[in-house]
Design an enzyme around this catalytic site. Structure first.
Site, PDB file in Angstrom:
ATOM      1  N   HIS A 173     -69.058  10.579  59.505  1.00 14.85           N
ATOM      2  CA  HIS A 173     -70.270   9.681  59.846  1.00 14.85           C
ATOM      3  C   HIS A 173     -71.834  10.666  58.859  1.00 14.85           C
ATOM      4  CE1 HIS A 173     -68.698   7.062  62.772  1.00 14.85           C
ATOM      5  NE2 HIS A 173     -67.188   7.887  62.556  1.00 14.85           N
ATOM      6  N   CYS A 209     -72.714   1.541  63.247  1.00 13.28           N
ATOM      7  CA  CYS A 209     -73.462   2.568  63.728  1.00 13.28           C
ATOM      8  C   CYS A 209     -73.560   1.577  65.125  1.00 13.28           C
ATOM      9  CB  CYS A 209     -74.239   3.650  63.729  1.00 13.28           C
ATOM     10  SG  CYS A 209     -74.718   4.783  65.137  1.00 13.28           S
TER      11      CYS A 209
END
Lengths: 308, 277
Positions: free
Chosen positions: B187, B218
């Protein structure tokens, strides 16, 4: 948070980042135990010098004109972060006199590896610019004022497309030979990748020692940190960056420009490399300037931390 | 996709995971909207399956697995975590309990010659517990590999990893699982994804997860980014001269399409630089 066990922490937020990481100005900051440091990526320099270009390169490329007192406050905040070099402003003149008269103790000259870029940007050919720089740098050296050389378009030119590593080496060497103590290789449009970074440095490092080189990567295509990592692996230990990733890209509307100092420090800390810079204080300065110019930060570390 | 070599794998995007996977009510991941996956059967049956492209679906338990097979799934995935807290919060059971469920699913899948991929979340840090040891990740990854998963995707769920922690993680996992059976799922929450992926490639990993346009934020940090953008990944791989078999231009077109459809700005810097130039 009710019955959450003591071991369960709040979502990884800015506060947790501070609790779990040491952001100490003059020591190795990072998430590592001393026992783990030995397993960091091999071949990396122990210390990385960060050259902060936000106040000059960054603000120059922002649309909002920043009031003088804000600029001064911003730079003063940066001075307390541990950043060893802060590029303050620019005196666009071939004469060094105004700069020195104003108290400058270090100067920079900007060349380009592309003829088209040189003509469009500073209205003269590469050769003509080198002749002007030679005057400036020699005079500066007579006064013991260090001169840093920049080469733009080292990995591509917005007008000419590809640029050969050989051309970059030629220009960089010219600046080095005339007396610049350090040459910053700029990826002006951010088109470089780890592949082109490696080829570029292999060429330049045949003529100039790695200790006299720096990389100035733009994040226009998201490649900056990967490119910087590659440069570090090849022995470069000076990296330019801008707090909050200030400064867009004049060649691609809406695209980003400078790599964010916060994100760079985050990576260097994670690698266990010493920078002497306090990430927390840099984030504060970034927060300050973004509010002042009413813009959203380009730093992902800041986005993840301030919004958690 | 014509002449794509069989060795080239399809980019497994997170959003794609959600579109093409069956999301069963009793195993909903905490922060994700189950409503987004309510049309799983329709999507599964509606898409055109191109030759040479694989379309895995998520099946956290046996019931889900059977329904997936009934809907035509030819590959499945199971999602574990290296953190107890994350496992409990996300799928309502401990790591051990989840492994027992996955074991049933994976064994059934293998009986039917359906390949199973294993995911491990929180491999470089947990939003609840903070640091996670490489040893714990290795333990969970090995469990999934031993039960029959052909590939284990190591996820940096909150994007906190850096090239340093990626190296330590892979050094540990690669003692137990061959690199050819590993993938990284980074990520970009702290902007580290491409640097982390580069590190993984340098260590011999050659399977990378990414999401077109960097879709998916997120859930643990409001406003922060999530998945690494496929366009930016391909740009780097192309620059390194590595073969992916993927057409960047077509990926950008797909990214442009979905961003317009969900009315969001792309998270891909390559797209930002290209469409606005």
């Amino acid at each position: 948070m009710g019955n959450m066990p003591s071991a369960v922490k709040h979502c990884l937020s800015y506060q947790q980042l501070l609790r779990e990481h040491l952001w100490i100005a003059d020591s190795v900051a990072g998430a590592l135990d001393p026992a783990q440091e030995s397993s960091q990526l091999s071949g990396l320099p122990e210390y990385v010098k960060i050259v902060e270009v936000g106040p000059r390169d960054g603000l120059q490329n922002e649309k909002v004109i920043v009031p003088t007192d804000i600029k001064i406050e911003f730079i003063n905040q940066l001075s307390q972060t541990g950043l060893p070099v802060i590029e303050v402003t620019s005196f666009v003149s071939s004469r060094w006199v105004p700069q020195v008269a104003a108290g400058a103790t270090e100067i920079s000259v900007f060349g380009a590896a592309s003829e088209s870029f040189s003509k469009k940007n500073i209205n003269c050919s590469i050769e003509e610019s080198m002749e002007k720089f030679e005057e400036v740098v020699k005079s500066a050296r007579h006064m013991n004022i260090p001169a840093r050389g920049y080469v733009s378009c080292t990995m591509g030119c917005p007008y000419e497309g590809s640029i050969t590593p050989q051309k970059v080496t030629e220009v960089a060497k010219r600046l080095y030979d005339m007396g610049c103590y350090e040459i910053s290789l700029g990826d002006t449009t951010g088109v470089g990748t780890p592949g082109s970074m490696k080829r570029l440095l292999e060429s330049v490092m045949k003529e100039i020692p790695s200790s006299a080189l720096a990389v100035h990567c733009h994040d226009t295509y998201g490649q900056a940190l990967a490119n910087i990592l590659t440069a570090l692996q090849m022995g470069i230990n000076v990296v330019d960056s801008a707090v909050s990733g200030l400064g867009g890209c004049p060649y691609a509307k809406g695209a980003s420009g400078n790599v964010a100092t916060e994100d760079l420090i985050y990576m260097l800390n994670g690698l266990g490399l010493n920078t002497g810079v306090n990430l927390y204080k840099v984030m504060e300065a970034g927060n300050f300037i973004c509010k002042a110019v009413n813009k959203t930060t380009n730093s992902k570390v800041a986005q993840a931390s301030f919004n958690a």
